[in-house]
Scaffold this motif. Structure first.
Motif, PDB file in Angstrom:
ATOM      1  N   THR A  43      -3.270  -0.409   8.548  1.00  0.00           N
ATOM      2  CA  THR A  43      -4.324   0.585   8.763  1.00  0.00           C
ATOM      3  C   THR A  43      -3.718   1.977   8.974  1.00  0.00           C
ATOM      4  OG1 THR A  43      -4.411  -0.150  11.078  1.00  0.00           O
ATOM      5  CG2 THR A  43      -6.146  -0.935   9.608  1.00  0.00           C
ATOM      6  N   ALA A  44      -2.489   2.027   9.501  1.00  0.00           N
ATOM      7  CA  ALA A  44      -1.809   3.326   9.617  1.00  0.00           C
ATOM      8  C   ALA A  44      -1.530   3.910   8.231  1.00  0.00           C
ATOM      9  CB  ALA A  44      -0.494   3.168  10.394  1.00  0.00           C
ATOM     10  N   ILE A  45      -1.118   3.042   7.290  1.00  0.00           N
ATOM     11  CA  ILE A  45      -0.873   3.497   5.921  1.00  0.00           C
ATOM     12  C   ILE A  45      -2.198   3.864   5.244  1.00  0.00           C
ATOM     13  CG2 ILE A  45       0.167   2.919   3.696  1.00  0.00           C
ATOM     14  CD1 ILE A  45       2.164   3.025   5.954  1.00  0.00           C
ATOM     15  N   ILE A  70       0.779  11.132  11.797  1.00  0.00           N
ATOM     16  CA  ILE A  70      -0.570  11.427  11.312  1.00  0.00           C
ATOM     17  C   ILE A  70      -1.437  12.038  12.416  1.00  0.00           C
ATOM     18  CG2 ILE A  70      -2.706  10.404  10.434  1.00  0.00           C
ATOM     19  CD1 ILE A  70      -0.995   8.315   9.009  1.00  0.00           C
ATOM     20  N   LEU A  71      -1.436  11.376  13.589  1.00  0.00           N
ATOM     21  CA  LEU A  71      -2.331  11.808  14.659  1.00  0.00           C
ATOM     22  C   LEU A  71      -1.757  12.953  15.491  1.00  0.00           C
ATOM     23  CD1 LEU A  71      -3.804   8.454  16.041  1.00  0.00           C
ATOM     24  CD2 LEU A  71      -4.733   9.963  14.307  1.00  0.00           C
ATOM     25  N   LEU A 101     -11.373  -2.146  10.662  1.00  0.00           N
ATOM     26  CA  LEU A 101     -11.855  -0.975   9.936  1.00  0.00           C
ATOM     27  C   LEU A 101     -12.814  -0.139  10.777  1.00  0.00           C
ATOM     28  CD1 LEU A 101     -12.438  -2.517   6.394  1.00  0.00           C
ATOM     29  CD2 LEU A 101     -10.606  -0.972   7.097  1.00  0.00           C
ATOM     30  N   ILE A 102     -13.390  -0.719  11.836  1.00  0.00           N
ATOM     31  CA  ILE A 102     -14.316   0.044  12.687  1.00  0.00           C
ATOM     32  C   ILE A 102     -13.593   1.190  13.391  1.00  0.00           C
ATOM     33  CG2 ILE A 102     -15.782  -0.061  14.748  1.00  0.00           C
ATOM     34  CD1 ILE A 102     -16.802  -2.734  13.845  1.00  0.00           C
ATOM     35  N   PRO A 103     -12.514   0.927  14.168  1.00  0.00           N
ATOM     36  CA  PRO A 103     -11.819   2.075  14.782  1.00  0.00           C
ATOM     37  C   PRO A 103     -11.165   2.999  13.763  1.00  0.00           C
ATOM     38  CG  PRO A 103     -10.602   0.026  15.191  1.00  0.00           C
ATOM     39  CD  PRO A 103     -11.935  -0.353  14.624  1.00  0.00           C
ATOM     40  N   LEU A 104     -10.756   2.445  12.602  1.00  0.00           N
ATOM     41  CA  LEU A 104     -10.140   3.295  11.584  1.00  0.00           C
ATOM     42  C   LEU A 104     -11.152   4.280  11.008  1.00  0.00           C
ATOM     43  CD1 LEU A 104      -7.682   3.977   9.755  1.00  0.00           C
ATOM     44  CD2 LEU A 104      -8.612   2.336   8.117  1.00  0.00           C
ATOM     45  N   LEU A 105     -12.329   3.789  10.617  1.00  0.00           N
ATOM     46  CA  LEU A 105     -13.320   4.631   9.953  1.00  0.00           C
ATOM     47  C   LEU A 105     -14.065   5.540  10.927  1.00  0.00           C
ATOM     48  CD1 LEU A 105     -14.888   2.058   7.445  1.00  0.00           C
ATOM     49  CD2 LEU A 105     -13.229   3.849   6.932  1.00  0.00           C
ATOM     50  N   THR A 106     -14.374   5.030  12.135  1.00  0.00           N
ATOM     51  CA  THR A 106     -15.229   5.791  13.046  1.00  0.00           C
ATOM     52  C   THR A 106     -14.451   6.704  13.988  1.00  0.00           C
ATOM     53  OG1 THR A 106     -15.256   4.014  14.687  1.00  0.00           O
ATOM     54  CG2 THR A 106     -16.987   3.993  13.005  1.00  0.00           C
ATOM     55  N   LEU A 107     -13.217   6.321  14.327  1.00  0.00           N
ATOM     56  CA  LEU A 107     -12.442   7.107  15.287  1.00  0.00           C
ATOM     57  C   LEU A 107     -11.165   7.671  14.688  1.00  0.00           C
ATOM     58  CD1 LEU A 107     -12.757   4.689  18.349  1.00  0.00           C
ATOM     59  CD2 LEU A 107     -14.123   6.724  17.894  1.00  0.00           C
ATOM     60  N   GLY A 108     -10.805   7.203  13.482  1.00  0.00           N
ATOM     61  CA  GLY A 108      -9.558   7.649  12.866  1.00  0.00           C
ATOM     62  C   GLY A 108      -8.336   7.067  13.558  1.00  0.00           C
ATOM     63  N   ILE A 109      -8.509   5.895  14.200  1.00  0.00           N
ATOM     64  CA  ILE A 109      -7.407   5.280  14.948  1.00  0.00           C
ATOM     65  C   ILE A 109      -6.963   4.006  14.238  1.00  0.00           C
ATOM     66  CG2 ILE A 109      -6.763   4.140  17.112  1.00  0.00           C
ATOM     67  CD1 ILE A 109      -8.628   6.026  18.556  1.00  0.00           C
ATOM     68  N   VAL A 132       0.836  -1.202   0.000  1.00  0.00           N
ATOM     69  CA  VAL A 132       0.000   0.000   0.000  1.00  0.00           C
ATOM     70  C   VAL A 132       0.872   1.254   0.000  1.00  0.00           C
ATOM     71  CG1 VAL A 132      -1.739   1.307   1.277  1.00  0.00           C
ATOM     72  CG2 VAL A 132      -1.941  -1.169   1.112  1.00  0.00           C
ATOM     73  N   ALA A 133       1.964   1.228   0.775  1.00  0.00           N
ATOM     74  CA  ALA A 133       2.869   2.385   0.826  1.00  0.00           C
ATOM     75  C   ALA A 133       3.480   2.668  -0.543  1.00  0.00           C
ATOM     76  CB  ALA A 133       3.975   2.136   1.856  1.00  0.00           C
ATOM     77  N   MET A 134       3.881   1.599  -1.260  1.00  0.00           N
ATOM     78  CA  MET A 134       4.482   1.785  -2.586  1.00  0.00           C
ATOM     79  C   MET A 134       3.493   2.357  -3.587  1.00  0.00           C
ATOM     80  SD  MET A 134       6.998  -1.370  -3.501  1.00  0.00           S
ATOM     81  CE  MET A 134       5.663  -2.546  -3.518  1.00  0.00           C
ATOM     82  N   LEU A 135       2.225   1.952  -3.459  1.00  0.00           N
ATOM     83  CA  LEU A 135       1.228   2.341  -4.459  1.00  0.00           C
ATOM     84  C   LEU A 135       0.533   3.663  -4.140  1.00  0.00           C
ATOM     85  CD1 LEU A 135      -0.268  -1.216  -4.999  1.00  0.00           C
ATOM     86  CD2 LEU A 135       1.071   0.074  -6.646  1.00  0.00           C
ATOM     87  N   LEU A 136       0.761   4.216  -2.950  1.00  0.00           N
ATOM     88  CA  LEU A 136       0.131   5.499  -2.597  1.00  0.00           C
ATOM     89  C   LEU A 136       0.411   6.601  -3.616  1.00  0.00           C
ATOM     90  CD1 LEU A 136       0.423   5.958   1.293  1.00  0.00           C
ATOM     91  CD2 LEU A 136      -1.641   5.837  -0.081  1.00  0.00           C
TER      92      LEU A 136
END
Length: 503
Positions: free
Chosen positions: A332-334, A444-445, A318-326, A45-49
């Motif tokens: 998921t950090a990438i 990021i945070l 994906l729940i904490p990523l999408l709803t809390l940005g964590i 994912v990092a390479m393709l960003l």
């Protein structure tokens, strides 16, 4: 708009020909990445960003999601056939899966891994569909003090869970926080830590850091420290399961899903703990002949349970990523960086400000699970051929890809110097067992946490007591203290008990 209507609209977007194609490419590429030892989804994912910067945002997120959960299955192939986990989450799969392969049952092991991934991924996607909107609704009620403490909790849990020691994790986190401070101050507009370099006024691109720490550092570390490994392939049997295999696998899939999904939902989640817990559970429940297969010919429950736990945890994350940005893992950090690359900040407002994107992404999870099943069962032999690519050529390709992608963002030679400098930093961190994910999380945070801290202190009229006066922020503060203190107290207690019998 209720959940079903929103999901149906998401499907309408996700099944467009372009998005279906991106999902298919993501799943195929993710599986291929998972099969190749040492090249994890975070690296891919990092390479393709940089490359997907011009792609429409929904298609791009569907593509990255395909890589994300595709790689989690792909790692099981190389674990079973080569005893070489492509990801840390598939270490447990290798324990029994490789023994099954050596006993001529590689096909059954690969089949239970594929079907278990599908079952667990689908159930966990239903959990995301049903609960993510309610988590987002609750999160909207939180104010700056609660958000700041939530981010502090994310900092401490990510540092403690992803690092081999809390000290190393926190050191990496503070490095990320420092990098996040580079550039113009959000409120005063004054330059900070730019050293007079004009290119640093806009800060350091998250994509640059991600590619440097994961892709470039991975290649340089392999070239400098890893020797040649002689790889032996086990013979492939037919990819099918007997009736007895089905009877033993189905309960293991369900138990693994039940163990993995909660770990994905919480900010302190991760895939290693639920997979080990699932393996321990299956071994404890096994009896007679089934128990004898553990550590011997290979027990199919020891593959089915951990694989289900792995995929359930990955999807529910994906729940904490999408709803809390964590973010709760490297990948998921990438992915959080990928959202920000498009100017989108995951959090409670995401379900209202970018509802179409979120529901298309969730719908693509259902589609991706079916695609993975169709891809993985018939094409196992093709994935195995990827293992024949010589490591030098593979790593050279990754370096070229990463360098071209980083240069393409701003056509800046300074970015290339920064990329390779960050890559060397990543090598040093790996050499001394410092985790890299907290750097990305801090970067990021960090600026977001700074903004929430300033807002919270403003609400408290300059007093930090505001964090103790609000029940939710106080509860989160106590959770932070517990994360830092409880593991040490438990470790001391167990050490005393171990010493006591001999005293």
């Amino acid at each position: 708009m209720d959940i079903l209507d929103a999901l149906l609209q998401g499907f309408a977007t996700a099944i467009s020909p372009a998005n279906l194609l991106w999902a298919l490419v993501g799943c195929a590429l993710g599986t291929a990445v998972g099969v190749l030892p040492g090249i994890g989804p975070a690296v891919a994912v990092a390479m393709l960003l940089p490359i997907t910067g011009q792609v429409e945002v929904t298609a791009s997120m569907i593509f990255f999601a395909g890589i994300y959960y595709g790689a989690m299955y792909g790692g099981s192939t190389t674990s079973i056939l080569l005893n070489t986990p492509g990801e840390t989450a598939t270490m447990v799969t290798a324990m029994e899966g490789n023994k099954m392969a050596k006993s001529g049952r590689a096909g059954a092991a690969l089949a239970t891994a594929a079907i278990g991934s599908f079952v667990a991924g689908t159930i966990a996607t239903v959990v995301v569909t049903l609960f993510a909107p309610y988590v987002a609704e609750f999160a909207v009620r939180l104010g700056p003090p609660e958000y700041f403490m939530l981010m502090v909790l994310a900092f401490t849990t990510v540092s403690a869970v992803l690092g081999k020691s809390t000290l190393r994790g926190l050191t990496a986190l503070f490095l990320g926080l420092a990098i996040g401070c580079i550039g113009l101050d959000q409120i005063s507009g004054q330059p900070r830590y730019t050293l007079g370099v004009a290119e640093l006024l806009d800060g350091i691109e998250i994509v640059l850091v991600a590619v440097g720490l994961f892709a470039v550092a991975e290649v340089l570390y392999a070239a400098m420290y890893e020797g040649r490994v002689s790889e032996t392939r086990n013979p492939m049997s037919k990819v099918y399961m007997t009736g007895r295999d089905w009877r033993r696998s189905i309960p293991a899939w369900l138990r693994g899903t039940a163990i993995g999904a909660p770990f994905g939902c919480i900010p302190a989640g991760g895939t290693e703990i639920p997979t080990f817990l699932s393996y321990a559970t299956e071994k404890k429940l096994a009896k007679g002949e089934n128990l004898a297969e553990f550590g011997g010919k290979g027990a199919i429950e020891g593959v089915a349970g951990p694989e289900a736990a792995n995929n359930a945890s990955v999807t529910a994350a994906l729940i904490p990523l999408l709803t809390l940005g964590i973010p709760t893992s490297n990948t998921t950090a990438i992915l959080l960086g990928a959202f920000q690359n498009y100017g989108i900040q995951p959090g409670p407002q995401l379900f209202t400000s970018s509802a179409a994107l979120v529901w298309a992404l969730i719908a693509s999870l259902y589609i991706g699970n079916v695609m993975l099943l169709v891809l993985n069962l018939p094409m196992v032999r093709l994935w195995v051929q990827l293992l024949k690519i010589p490591k030098p050529q593979l790593y050279a390709g990754i370096l070229i890809f990463a360098t071209v992608g980083a240069y393409g963002m701003r056509q800046s030679a300074f970015d290339l110097v920064l990329l390779w400098g960050i890559g060397l930093l990543g090598v040093v961190m790996r050499r001394f067992d410092f985790p890299t994910a907290p750097v990305v999380v801090g970067m990021i945070l960090g600026p977001l946490a700074e903004a929430q801290l300033r807002n919270a202190v403003s609400i408290g009229e300059g007093s930090f007591a505001v964090f103790l006066q609000r029940p939710m922020s106080l509860a989160l503060l106590l959770a932070v203290v517990a994360v830092l203190v409880l593991p040490r107290l438990l470790a001391r207690r167990s050490a005393r008990r171990a010493v006591a019998p001999g005293a």
